[in-house]
Design a protein around this motif. Structure first.
Motif, PDB file in Angstrom:
ATOM      1  N   GLU A 276       4.430  11.378  -6.973  1.00 34.29           N
ATOM      2  CA  GLU A 276       3.964  10.111  -7.543  1.00 34.29           C
ATOM      3  C   GLU A 276       4.513   9.911  -8.947  1.00 34.29           C
ATOM      4  O   GLU A 276       4.910   8.812  -9.326  1.00 34.29           O
ATOM      5  CB  GLU A 276       2.434  10.074  -7.558  1.00 34.29           C
ATOM      6  CG  GLU A 276       1.804   9.924  -6.187  1.00 34.29           C
ATOM      7  CD  GLU A 276       2.240   8.653  -5.473  1.00 34.29           C
ATOM      8  OE1 GLU A 276       2.421   7.617  -6.157  1.00 34.29           O
ATOM      9  OE2 GLU A 276       2.420   8.690  -4.246  1.00 34.29           O
ATOM     10  N   ARG A 313       5.539   8.302   5.496  1.00 34.88           N
ATOM     11  CA  ARG A 313       4.662   7.609   4.543  1.00 34.88           C
ATOM     12  C   ARG A 313       5.175   7.787   3.120  1.00 34.88           C
ATOM     13  O   ARG A 313       5.147   6.849   2.319  1.00 34.88           O
ATOM     14  CB  ARG A 313       3.226   8.131   4.672  1.00 34.88           C
ATOM     15  CG  ARG A 313       2.506   7.622   5.912  1.00 34.88           C
ATOM     16  CD  ARG A 313       1.024   7.909   5.850  1.00 34.88           C
ATOM     17  NE  ARG A 313       0.724   9.339   5.956  1.00 34.88           N
ATOM     18  CZ  ARG A 313       0.540   9.985   7.099  1.00 34.88           C
ATOM     19  NH1 ARG A 313       0.637   9.324   8.252  1.00 34.88           N
ATOM     20  NH2 ARG A 313       0.258  11.271   7.116  1.00 34.88           N
ATOM     21  N   GLN A 314       5.645   8.998   2.797  1.00 38.32           N
ATOM     22  CA  GLN A 314       6.224   9.222   1.471  1.00 38.32           C
ATOM     23  C   GLN A 314       7.455   8.338   1.250  1.00 38.32           C
ATOM     24  O   GLN A 314       7.620   7.729   0.193  1.00 38.32           O
ATOM     25  CB  GLN A 314       6.641  10.680   1.322  1.00 38.32           C
ATOM     26  CG  GLN A 314       5.524  11.672   1.105  1.00 38.32           C
ATOM     27  CD  GLN A 314       6.081  13.061   0.870  1.00 38.32           C
ATOM     28  OE1 GLN A 314       6.903  13.545   1.643  1.00 38.32           O
ATOM     29  NE2 GLN A 314       5.640  13.707  -0.195  1.00 38.32           N
ATOM     30  N   ASP A 317       6.744   4.684   0.546  1.00 35.10           N
ATOM     31  CA  ASP A 317       6.357   4.458  -0.850  1.00 35.10           C
ATOM     32  C   ASP A 317       7.593   4.412  -1.743  1.00 35.10           C
ATOM     33  O   ASP A 317       7.690   3.570  -2.639  1.00 35.10           O
ATOM     34  CB  ASP A 317       5.412   5.571  -1.327  1.00 35.10           C
ATOM     35  CG  ASP A 317       4.049   5.509  -0.668  1.00 35.10           C
ATOM     36  OD1 ASP A 317       3.697   4.438  -0.120  1.00 35.10           O
ATOM     37  OD2 ASP A 317       3.335   6.535  -0.677  1.00 35.10           O
ATOM     38  N   GLU A 320       9.678   1.117  -1.537  1.00 34.52           N
ATOM     39  CA  GLU A 320       9.182   0.006  -2.339  1.00 34.52           C
ATOM     40  C   GLU A 320       9.679   0.096  -3.776  1.00 34.52           C
ATOM     41  O   GLU A 320       9.936  -0.921  -4.421  1.00 34.52           O
ATOM     42  CB  GLU A 320       7.645  -0.013  -2.329  1.00 34.52           C
ATOM     43  CG  GLU A 320       7.039  -0.352  -0.980  1.00 34.52           C
ATOM     44  CD  GLU A 320       5.519  -0.422  -1.043  1.00 34.52           C
ATOM     45  OE1 GLU A 320       4.980  -0.376  -2.173  1.00 34.52           O
ATOM     46  OE2 GLU A 320       4.881  -0.526   0.017  1.00 34.52           O
TER      47      GLU A 320
END
Length: 423
Positions: A276, A313-314, A317, A320
């Motif tokens: 993140e 899923r990673q 992210d 985007e």
């Protein structure tokens, strides 16, 4: 569209052909032309295997007859004096003398020191440096192998060990000194190699800098920036991907983002907890330069299948943040640390085999994830459903498998005595 690429491929061959050929050459049973022929056959086979697996950008110069750090020593002329090298291209016998020593024909010369490649079970030859050392281009291997692949219709991404990591991996034989004082002498040789690759038609070159993922001093961080500014100025048309792996960038992330390069590879497997933070720091769309973010999401150091749904899923992210044109998907590091092809394992327990992925299968995972990003999850539903990891699968009764050790120590059931331990 996102790009599927690979950082490196095992070079020994599925049947350890290279090991047999090199040992045959050392014993005088295999001629040099036959040794070189074996190398060429393996390279061609491995490039085609990666192409068939769906990899868009395939590495070259990841092949080695012994060790890639040794290859770099011969590339830049870092040959210790005891081997009697008089300049010019480093020949194969000098190369092997550096790796194994020489005890014949009246010569008794020791080999270069060998030590572990970071925290893997692979070993490399330690470069030897001295104050005031000179470097010179002494091998055409990166260009030769790029052109070799090009002749087969495969446009590759040449791979080199980065200049700063190369110096940091070395040692001083005659005195203790800062090896980075040699950087200014080394960089022109790297620039010459990159210029020749650009002239040969290369568009991307991967420079491996795993030392950037370790704790570094301010002076060492400054050396990375200085090195890549020099290369960017000297070879402006060539796109450089700096590849880091085996750890997260942590405090070195600002330095990595400052590098004037076209792309950055990060080992997401080893830096999962900092993913993140990476995305938040990454400039939207790659910034004004449109810098590529390469994510190593498939573990290049173990033999287990990936949970594709979780990894996807990673990547969604990241998509985007970086944008489709600036996102690349890859293994976490070179696949040097895993076997080549699970399909060749005909005697494994079928349940255990369903959990495994070797180099070929990991590349299919990379290609599958890339396709999902470009075409949507529905295009890979079957692949995601079939991906099943040991972490989620039921553990066989009385099995001594331990997640922490990532090894199988089964004692009670013969079919589970796999002896597999991650590199």
């Amino acid at each position: 569209m996102p790009i599927a690429h690979n950082l490196g491929f095992p070079h020994l061959g599925a049947a350890r052909e290279l090991k047999r050929a090199t040992e045959g050459y050392w014993s005088g049973k295999v001629s040099l032309p036959d040794l070189l022929k074996t190398g060429a056959e393996l390279r061609a086979r491995h490039w085609r295997l990666q192409q068939d697996a769906g990899i868009d950008l395939i590495p070259s110069n990841d092949f080695s007859y012994y060790d890639r750090v040794l290859d770099t020593c011969t590339l830049v002329g870092a040959v210790p004096k005891r081997y009697g090298w008089a300049g010019g291209p480093v020949d194969i016998d000098t190369y092997f003398a550096m790796a194994r020593g020489v005890q014949s024909g009246g010569r008794d010369v020791t080999a270069m020191e060998m030590t572990k490649w970071f925290d893997t079970n692979y070993h490399y030859l330690v470069p030897e440096f001295e104050p005031g050392q000179a470097f010179r281009l002494s091998s055409s291997k990166p260009v030769d192998e790029f052109q070799e692949a090009k002749a087969l219709g495969i446009h590759t991404k040449p791979v080199l060990i980065g200049p700063v990591t190369f110096l940091l991996l070395g040692k001083a034989r005659t005195a203790r000194f800062d090896r980075l004082t040699l950087l200014d002498a080394l960089l022109p040789v790297y620039a010459e190699v990159l210029s020749r690759l650009s002239a040969a038609g290369a568009t991307w070159v991967q420079l491996d800098e795993p030392c950037l993922a370790l704790d570094r001093t301010p002076a060492e961080r400054a050396a990375f920036v200085r090195a890549y500014r020099f290369l960017a100025e000297r070879v402006p048309k060539l796109k450089i991907l700096v590849a880091t792996y085996f750890a997260g960038l942590d405090d070195n992330l600002p330095t990595a983002l400052e590098l004037p390069v076209a792309g950055l590879h990060v080992d997401v497997v080893r830096a999962a907890g900092r993913f993140e933070a990476l995305l938040q720091a990454w400039p939207a769309g790659g910034g004004r330069e449109g810098k590529v973010l390469s994510l190593g999401v498939i573990d290049g150091r173990n033999i287990w299948k990936a949970d594709l749904s979780a990894v996807l899923r990673q990547l969604e992210d990241a998509l985007e943040r970086a944008g489709a044109a600036q996102l690349w998907v890859a293994p976490s590091c070179s696949l040097l640390h895993v076997p080549i092809d699970l399909d060749l394992e005909t005697r494994l327990d079928s349940e255990l085999k369903a959990w495994l992925a070797f180099a070929k299968q990991k590349l299919v995972e990379v290609a599958t994830l890339t396709r999902a990003l470009g075409e949507g999850r529905d295009s890979v539903t079957a692949h995601c459903a079939s991906s099943k990891t040991p972490w989620s699968a039921p553990v066989r009764p009385n099995c001594g498998w331990r997640r922490r050790a990532r090894s199988c120590t089964c004692r009670s059931t013969s079919t589970w005595k796999c002896g597999s331990t991650a590199n």
